[in-house]
Scaffold this active site. Structure first.
Site, PDB file in Angstrom:
ATOM      1  N   ILE A 152      -3.484  10.402  11.437  1.00  0.00           N
ATOM      2  CA  ILE A 152      -2.451  10.899  10.531  1.00  0.00           C
ATOM      3  C   ILE A 152      -3.139  11.497   9.304  1.00  0.00           C
ATOM      4  CG2 ILE A 152      -0.368  10.238   9.225  1.00  0.00           C
ATOM      5  CD1 ILE A 152      -0.235   9.671  12.326  1.00  0.00           C
ATOM      6  N   GLY A 179       0.825  -1.217   0.000  1.00  0.00           N
ATOM      7  CA  GLY A 179       0.000   0.000   0.000  1.00  0.00           C
ATOM      8  C   GLY A 179       0.849   1.252   0.000  1.00  0.00           C
ATOM      9  N   ALA A 180       1.823   1.307  -0.928  1.00  0.00           N
ATOM     10  CA  ALA A 180       2.777   2.425  -0.918  1.00  0.00           C
ATOM     11  C   ALA A 180       2.488   3.456  -2.002  1.00  0.00           C
ATOM     12  CB  ALA A 180       4.198   1.884  -1.059  1.00  0.00           C
ATOM     13  N   SER A 181       1.312   3.381  -2.613  1.00  0.00           N
ATOM     14  CA  SER A 181       0.983   4.337  -3.671  1.00  0.00           C
ATOM     15  C   SER A 181       0.583   5.692  -3.114  1.00  0.00           C
ATOM     16  CB  SER A 181      -0.155   3.774  -4.531  1.00  0.00           C
ATOM     17  OG  SER A 181      -1.169   3.238  -3.700  1.00  0.00           O
ATOM     18  N   SER A 184      -3.052   0.347  14.616  1.00  0.00           N
ATOM     19  CA  SER A 184      -3.716   1.648  14.768  1.00  0.00           C
ATOM     20  C   SER A 184      -3.966   1.911  16.247  1.00  0.00           C
ATOM     21  CB  SER A 184      -5.060   1.640  14.044  1.00  0.00           C
ATOM     22  OG  SER A 184      -5.782   2.808  14.380  1.00  0.00           O
ATOM     23  N   LYS A 215      -7.149  -4.582  13.327  1.00  0.00           N
ATOM     24  CA  LYS A 215      -5.911  -3.965  13.807  1.00  0.00           C
ATOM     25  C   LYS A 215      -5.469  -4.539  15.154  1.00  0.00           C
ATOM     26  CE  LYS A 215      -5.154  -1.217  10.350  1.00  0.00           C
ATOM     27  NZ  LYS A 215      -3.927  -1.375   9.536  1.00  0.00           N
ATOM     28  N   TYR A 230     -12.754  -2.778  11.562  1.00  0.00           N
ATOM     29  CA  TYR A 230     -11.390  -2.232  11.439  1.00  0.00           C
ATOM     30  C   TYR A 230     -10.590  -2.456  12.728  1.00  0.00           C
ATOM     31  CZ  TYR A 230      -7.787   1.380  10.595  1.00  0.00           C
ATOM     32  OH  TYR A 230      -6.598   2.052  10.434  1.00  0.00           O
ATOM     33  N   ALA A 249     -11.120  -4.707  15.033  1.00  0.00           N
ATOM     34  CA  ALA A 249     -10.825  -6.140  15.186  1.00  0.00           C
ATOM     35  C   ALA A 249      -9.623  -6.524  14.332  1.00  0.00           C
ATOM     36  CB  ALA A 249     -12.049  -6.970  14.796  1.00  0.00           C
TER      37      ALA A 249
END
Ligand code: NAP
Length: 246
Positions: A188, A12-14, A142, A159, A155, A157
């Site tokens: 962030i 997920g570096a885009s 997170s 993380k 989400y 659960a």
């Protein structure tokens, strides 16, 4: 910190945090595998920026939630650079909804990308890392995994699961000097938080002692540290980078 000759996969570096992490590694001379799911142009721009900064990069499409696609991502990295030294599991999605309105597919999709995706990636890099007796795995969790959040049962659960997986695999991989840690970002500034309603954003801000949302660079610095030689005696930990929120 120096990463010349080291190969890092950042999922997920885009864009967002993953982009910030990929650029930071690139600036320190790493070979960076820039994974994306759908945004090919953005991923190619990240590669160009890495190369302009003196690193090497390739963009590789893969859906980390798909076991075979995750394997292809690791295979491409090995084909391009020989081995994988660092894996940063950063890909993530949200499908927020209060429980009464959340659909089964909202739960399944978020767990599949955020939790199973990490497992898939670790499954495919770990054999070689254990054999080479070195490696760094950094999972992006997170702050909400630590405190819960209404409307994010799927989400949170996923993380919290990432934290459990991190601690378990640190115990499995420690003997071979492969460390596994998590970074738990607070709020962030990325596309993920851009969509928050203004009142909610202000409410979160009021809970942050450092009185600002975090920047992607704040997360990248913690990841670089955990990936570096300086962190060689740290494993199974969760580093909170949240402005003092928790
Ligand atoms: P973002 O801006 O929404 O970017 C998400 C990234 O994940 C994109 O590069 C996207 O690729 C990729 N992705 C989505 N589904 C994927 C899949 N199935 N396979 C591979 N890649 C996939 O998110 P962000 O805010 O930077 O968040 C990054 C990570 O930090 C996530 O794990 C998130 O949960 C976590 N986090 C964020 C915050 C925050 O405040 N922003 C706080 C705590 C934790 P495409 O661009 O190709 O779609």
């Amino acid at each position: 910190m120096e990463f010349k000759g080291k190969t890092v996969i950042v999922t997920g570096a885009s864009r967002g945090i993953g982009k910030g992490i990929a650029l930071a590694f690139g600036q320190l001379g790493a070979n960076v595998v820039v994974n994306y799911n759908s945004k090919v142009d953005e991923a190619n721009q990240v590669v160009q920026a890495i190369e302009a900064a003196g690193g090497k990069g390739i963009a590789v499409q893969a859906n980390v939630g798909d076991f075979d696609s995750a394997k292809q991502l690791v295979d491409e990295a090995v084909k391009a650079f020989g081995q994988v030294d660092i894996l940063v599991n950063n890909s993530g999605v949200t499908k927020d909804q209060l429980m009464l309105r959340m659909q089964e597919e909202d739960f399944d999709q978020v767990i599949n990308v955020n939790l199973k995706g990490n497992w898939n990636m670790i499954k495919h890099v770990s054999r070689a890392m254990l054999k080479q007796r070195s490696g760094r795995i950094i999972n992006i969790s997170s702050v909400v995994a630590l405190i819960g959040n209404a409307g994010q049962s799927n989400y949170v659960a996923s993380k919290a699961g990432v934290i459990g997986m991190t601690k378990s695999l640190a115990k499995e991989f420690g003997k071979k000097q492969v460390t596994v840690n998590a970074v738990a970002p607070g709020f962030i500034e990325t596309e993920m938080t851009d969509n928050l309603p203004a009142e909610l954003r202000d409410a979160y801000l009021a809970q942050i002692p450092l009185a600002r949302l975090g920047q992607v660079e704040d997360i990248a610095e913690a990841v670089l540290f955990l990936a570096s030689e300086k962190a060689s005696y740290i494993t199974g930990q969760v580093i909170s980078v949240n402005g003092g929120m928790v």
